[in-house]
Design an enzyme around this catalytic site. Sequence first.
Site, short mmCIF file in Angstrom:
data_model
loop_
_atom_site.label_atom_id
_atom_site.label_comp_id
_atom_site.label_asym_id
_atom_site.label_seq_id
_atom_site.Cartn_x
_atom_site.Cartn_y
_atom_site.Cartn_z
N GLY A 71 0.82 -1.21 0.00
CA GLY A 71 0.00 0.00 0.00
C GLY A 71 0.86 1.26 0.00
O GLY A 71 0.52 2.25 -0.65
N THR A 72 1.96 1.22 0.71
CA THR A 72 2.86 2.37 0.77
C THR A 72 3.38 2.72 -0.62
O THR A 72 3.39 3.89 -1.02
CB THR A 72 4.04 2.07 1.72
OG1 THR A 72 3.51 1.78 3.02
CG2 THR A 72 5.01 3.23 1.81
N ASN A 150 -7.39 4.20 9.55
CA ASN A 150 -6.90 2.95 10.15
C ASN A 150 -7.07 2.90 11.67
O ASN A 150 -7.23 1.84 12.24
CB ASN A 150 -5.44 2.71 9.77
CG ASN A 150 -4.59 3.94 9.86
OD1 ASN A 150 -4.90 4.97 9.27
ND2 ASN A 150 -3.50 3.86 10.59
N GLY A 199 -2.58 -5.89 0.14
CA GLY A 199 -3.01 -7.27 0.30
C GLY A 199 -3.16 -7.72 1.75
O GLY A 199 -4.13 -8.41 2.09
N CYS A 324 5.65 5.06 21.40
CA CYS A 324 6.78 5.56 22.17
C CYS A 324 7.71 6.34 21.23
O CYS A 324 8.31 5.79 20.33
CB CYS A 324 7.51 4.38 22.78
SG CYS A 324 8.63 4.90 24.07
N1 PLP Z 1 -2.55 3.23 4.34
C1 PLP Z 1 -3.25 2.86 5.42
C2 PLP Z 1 -4.53 3.55 5.74
C3 PLP Z 1 -2.78 1.82 6.24
O1 PLP Z 1 -3.48 1.46 7.31
C4 PLP Z 1 -1.57 1.19 5.90
C5 PLP Z 1 -1.01 0.12 6.78
O2 PLP Z 1 -1.21 0.13 7.97
C6 PLP Z 1 -0.88 1.60 4.75
C7 PLP Z 1 -1.40 2.63 4.00
C8 PLP Z 1 0.41 0.96 4.34
O3 PLP Z 1 0.18 -0.26 3.69
P1 PLP Z 1 1.39 -1.33 3.55
O4 PLP Z 1 1.64 -1.88 4.90
O5 PLP Z 1 0.88 -2.34 2.58
O6 PLP Z 1 2.55 -0.57 3.00
#
Ligand code: PLP
Length: 387
Positions: A71-72, A150, A199, A324
């Site tokens: 996702g990043t 999240n 995923g 932290c």
């Molecule tokens: N965006 C959101 C809202 C997330 O919750 C996360 C992961 O916690 C990410 C992006 C990042 O995804 P990834 O862990 O696949 O890089």
Amino acid sequence: MNVIYLDNNATTKVDPAVVEVMMPYFSDQYGNPSSIHRFGGMVSRDVEKARASVAKLVNCKPSEIYFTGCGTESNNMALIGFADMRGRNVTKIITTAVEHPAILETVHYLEKKGAHSTIVGVDGDGALDVDKLVEHVDANTIVSVMWANNETGVIFPIEEIAKKVKSKGGMMHTDAVQAAGKVVIDLQKVPVDMLSISGHKLHAPKGIGVLFIRESVKLEQFMHGGHQERNRRAGTENVPYIIGLGKACELALDNLDHEDKVLRAMRDRLQAGLMATCKGAVVNGANEDRLPNTLNISFEYIEGEAILLFLDESGIAASSGSACTTGSLEPSHVMRAMGLPYVLAHSSIRFSFSRFSSESEVDKVLEVMPAIISRLRKISPFVEGEE
Ligand code: PLP
């Protein structure tokens, strides 16, 4: 180890049915999908089937789905790809204060490289002022707003935001990492230009992501190298994980309505039980539409980390809204953006469910929490009434 795993917004268990479909691609089906020979061609066809399954989950064309590493990466590809296409110095980015670091840090990076950014705050419920958000959108603007948060599960009105952004000629990206597989996403109805998926938040493995890019969108290439993913994401495809993600998307779509009902009922029972039995409990984002699987709840005057440690001793895995930082506990940027008072911001706990959660797990949390809360409140360093 027998764990009561209620931290599914952090990551999810890979569904056994997903593991099963992946296995042949680690052994017999190891061909490279780019190869001309039939051995590679067979794998390529299976990758395309998986692409179609992902597309079905969000109701778009398979050709609008691009596989990434996470996702990043999808978020980076959307924002940096747009800024490089437009020119970093003229790019304007509008986003919210409660985005994941995968957006906020990318925005900071682009700002250092000459882009202009506006970070819009939220109110105490975690909600956005949409008109304020879109006020200065123009053709050089990319707006990036997460579908669902999240930490709190709060769902933003992405359809309304996207329509307003598009009417002003801007580009619209949404980080749907927490929403995909949990709520209906219909890209024929919601006119976002780009959308990110990960995923491991929907029972596929860690290390596979997706960026949906609408057909009309032009982006500068982010990864340079081979011609994979129609020249948009170089690098040999992670075939087993792509196949796994396809299966995970099929399962998510098949179970969407059922899981919405079941997880929502579990979450609501936990919420009602904790509110009834634990003094000083406050639900964060309670007045907003939330993901059905997420409960973020604060317990006045208690450190969230301390609650987590006691829960951990009882075999329960959850997460807290503080981390932290340089030796002291800092509330998360989400809790801070919502303007929670100190005694609530420090004490937030997130429980997040999945299809593998059970009612007996809710029973167990409800059994142990009142004692944990009253014990910690007795030794709380905060003096009641002070902030
Ligand atoms: N965006 C959101 C809202 C997330 O919750 C996360 C992961 O916690 C990410 C992006 C990042 O995804 P990834 O862990 O696949 O890089």
